[in-house]
Design an enzyme around this catalytic site. Sequence first.
Site, PDB file in Angstrom:
ATOM      1  N   LYS A  66     -21.325 -25.772 -22.165  1.00  0.00           N
ATOM      2  CA  LYS A  66     -22.228 -25.218 -21.145  1.00  0.00           C
ATOM      3  C   LYS A  66     -22.266 -23.683 -21.170  1.00  0.00           C
ATOM      4  CE  LYS A  66     -21.993 -29.104 -17.914  1.00  0.00           C
ATOM      5  NZ  LYS A  66     -21.750 -29.541 -16.541  1.00  0.00           N
ATOM      6  N   GLY A 130     -15.915 -24.101 -13.511  1.00  0.00           N
ATOM      7  CA  GLY A 130     -17.325 -24.199 -13.865  1.00  0.00           C
ATOM      8  C   GLY A 130     -18.140 -25.017 -12.876  1.00  0.00           C
ATOM      9  N   ASN A 151      -8.921 -21.798  -3.854  1.00  0.00           N
ATOM     10  CA  ASN A 151      -8.575 -22.044  -5.259  1.00  0.00           C
ATOM     11  C   ASN A 151      -7.141 -21.640  -5.526  1.00  0.00           C
ATOM     12  OD1 ASN A 151      -9.473 -22.979  -7.838  1.00  0.00           O
ATOM     13  ND2 ASN A 151      -9.426 -20.862  -8.581  1.00  0.00           N
ATOM     14  N   ARG A 152      -6.527 -22.294  -6.506  1.00  0.00           N
ATOM     15  CA  ARG A 152      -5.153 -21.969  -6.902  1.00  0.00           C
ATOM     16  C   ARG A 152      -5.078 -20.514  -7.358  1.00  0.00           C
ATOM     17  NH1 ARG A 152      -2.999 -25.539 -11.806  1.00  0.00           N
ATOM     18  NH2 ARG A 152      -4.766 -24.467 -12.767  1.00  0.00           N
TER      19      ARG A 152
HETATM   20  P1  NDP Z   1     -12.729 -26.266 -14.821  1.00  0.00           P
HETATM   21  O1  NDP Z   1     -11.660 -26.489 -15.810  1.00  0.00           O
HETATM   22  O2  NDP Z   1     -13.775 -25.255 -15.089  1.00  0.00           O
HETATM   23  O3  NDP Z   1     -12.055 -25.844 -13.398  1.00  0.00           O
HETATM   24  C1  NDP Z   1     -10.930 -26.509 -12.930  1.00  0.00           C
HETATM   25  C2  NDP Z   1     -10.660 -26.150 -11.473  1.00  0.00           C
HETATM   26  O4  NDP Z   1      -9.605 -26.994 -10.994  1.00  0.00           O
HETATM   27  C3  NDP Z   1     -10.191 -24.721 -11.251  1.00  0.00           C
HETATM   28  O5  NDP Z   1     -10.607 -24.284  -9.981  1.00  0.00           O
HETATM   29  C4  NDP Z   1      -8.649 -24.882 -11.327  1.00  0.00           C
HETATM   30  O6  NDP Z   1      -7.955 -23.873 -10.642  1.00  0.00           O
HETATM   31  C5  NDP Z   1      -8.501 -26.189 -10.581  1.00  0.00           C
HETATM   32  N1  NDP Z   1      -7.252 -26.867 -10.906  1.00  0.00           N
HETATM   33  C6  NDP Z   1      -6.919 -27.480 -12.067  1.00  0.00           C
HETATM   34  N2  NDP Z   1      -5.697 -28.033 -11.985  1.00  0.00           N
HETATM   35  C7  NDP Z   1      -5.235 -27.769 -10.734  1.00  0.00           C
HETATM   36  C8  NDP Z   1      -4.040 -28.078 -10.041  1.00  0.00           C
HETATM   37  N3  NDP Z   1      -3.043 -28.789 -10.609  1.00  0.00           N
HETATM   38  N4  NDP Z   1      -3.901 -27.662  -8.762  1.00  0.00           N
HETATM   39  C9  NDP Z   1      -4.886 -26.968  -8.168  1.00  0.00           C
HETATM   40  N5  NDP Z   1      -6.052 -26.633  -8.772  1.00  0.00           N
HETATM   41  C10 NDP Z   1      -6.227 -27.035 -10.047  1.00  0.00           C
HETATM   42  O7  NDP Z   1     -13.340 -27.726 -14.558  1.00  0.00           O
HETATM   43  P2  NDP Z   1     -14.826 -28.041 -14.031  1.00  0.00           P
HETATM   44  O8  NDP Z   1     -15.121 -27.097 -12.931  1.00  0.00           O
HETATM   45  O9  NDP Z   1     -15.752 -28.111 -15.183  1.00  0.00           O
HETATM   46  O10 NDP Z   1     -14.700 -29.556 -13.486  1.00  0.00           O
HETATM   47  C11 NDP Z   1     -14.074 -29.844 -12.238  1.00  0.00           C
HETATM   48  C12 NDP Z   1     -14.305 -31.310 -11.867  1.00  0.00           C
HETATM   49  O11 NDP Z   1     -15.682 -31.540 -11.570  1.00  0.00           O
HETATM   50  C13 NDP Z   1     -13.924 -32.318 -12.949  1.00  0.00           C
HETATM   51  O12 NDP Z   1     -13.230 -33.386 -12.339  1.00  0.00           O
HETATM   52  C14 NDP Z   1     -15.258 -32.798 -13.490  1.00  0.00           C
HETATM   53  O13 NDP Z   1     -15.181 -34.133 -13.959  1.00  0.00           O
HETATM   54  C15 NDP Z   1     -16.122 -32.713 -12.233  1.00  0.00           C
HETATM   55  N6  NDP Z   1     -17.573 -32.584 -12.523  1.00  0.00           N
HETATM   56  C16 NDP Z   1     -18.414 -33.580 -12.098  1.00  0.00           C
HETATM   57  C17 NDP Z   1     -19.777 -33.493 -12.319  1.00  0.00           C
HETATM   58  C18 NDP Z   1     -20.679 -34.603 -11.841  1.00  0.00           C
HETATM   59  O14 NDP Z   1     -21.863 -34.642 -12.215  1.00  0.00           O
HETATM   60  N7  NDP Z   1     -20.211 -35.504 -11.000  1.00  0.00           N
HETATM   61  C19 NDP Z   1     -20.383 -32.345 -13.026  1.00  0.00           C
HETATM   62  C20 NDP Z   1     -19.416 -31.334 -13.409  1.00  0.00           C
HETATM   63  C21 NDP Z   1     -18.065 -31.474 -13.165  1.00  0.00           C
HETATM   64  P3  NDP Z   1      -7.583 -22.460 -11.344  1.00  0.00           P
HETATM   65  O15 NDP Z   1      -8.817 -21.624 -11.241  1.00  0.00           O
HETATM   66  O16 NDP Z   1      -6.448 -21.949 -10.566  1.00  0.00           O
HETATM   67  O17 NDP Z   1      -7.213 -22.795 -12.772  1.00  0.00           O
END
Ligand code: NDP
Length: 278
Positions: A66, A130, A151-152
């Site tokens: 993306k 994202g 956010n973390r």
């Molecule tokens: P990213 O990897 O870009 O972001 C991950 C996020 O999760 C960050 O904010 C990260 O925090 C946080 N995170 C990860 N692990 C932990 C943890 N152990 N504790 C606390 N926070 C945590 O992923 P995406 O944004 O691309 O995707 C996020 C979710 O959205 C996924 O489950 C994906 O499947 C879903 N999704 C669903 C869609 C749909 O159409 N239904 C479309 C797009 C996504 P930090 O910034 O601190 O790393």
Amino acid sequence: MTDHYAVIGNPIAHSKSPIIHEAFRLQTHQDLSYEAVLAPLDGFAPLVQTLVDKGYRGANVTVPFKLEAYQLCNALTERAKSAGAVNTLIFAKDSIQGDNTDGVGLVNDIEQNLQVRFADKHVLLLGAGGAAQGVLLPILLAQPASLTIANRTLEKAHFMVQRVAVAHAVCNITVTTFEHLNPPSLKQPFDIVINATSTGLTASRLPISDQVFAQHTLAYDMMYGRETPFMAQARATGAIVADGLGMLVEQAAEAFYVWRGVRPETATVISHLRKSIN
Ligand code: NDP
């Protein structure tokens, strides 16, 4: 002549997009084809060029391309700019336009399918990756009374807000840590809580208190296909729980509309898809 479209990703075999677009095609009688295409991790741009050369009309883009799609486009919609990512490509004569339909997909699922309005609601968005970035502008445009983003990594949430919300700050926006979502910092529950973290993938629980939820709260996890710890926690408090399957179908419907100018009906598609994954 049949118009050709594709979804590009790596991996891509699991993608539900071909099933969804086939349902839209049958429903709207549009003359089109839609297929899943695997791009090599280092070969996204050449693959897009191949599709353009073959006369394809557009493509969806999924993980992990993306951001690369965003860089590749020579025109971007406002919602793609604010998302900093592209999930929909429109191939025109001499250009590739990039759009992002994820955020509208989320808002449409919540407002139209789940019948919960954002207007005047207190909203909590968990995550700043994202997916969160993509939904921020459409949520703000739906005019909630307040938006809290937790956010973390706090800096990422601040950066996300600076990038998008300054020009569109129609409500109070607070950036905070998960730890601050506990009493006494937490004064009242939220009306809508959206989990945009990827914790559902690893089945880890977010350190948020049960008090963010009330019985009227809509707890929405963008993840679909399984009960996440976030959903289980919200359910135990009596909140209304939803997963991201509707968002997936709605973002596809918006892309279909962008390409074809026809808005497909989504409720039956969501219902069929849910039966097939359960
Ligand atoms: P990213 O990897 O870009 O972001 C991950 C996020 O999760 C960050 O904010 C990260 O925090 C946080 N995170 C990860 N692990 C932990 C943890 N152990 N504790 C606390 N926070 C945590 O992923 P995406 O944004 O691309 O995707 C996020 C979710 O959205 C996924 O489950 C994906 O499947 C879903 N999704 C669903 C869609 C749909 O159409 N239904 C479309 C797009 C996504 P930090 O910034 O601190 O790393």
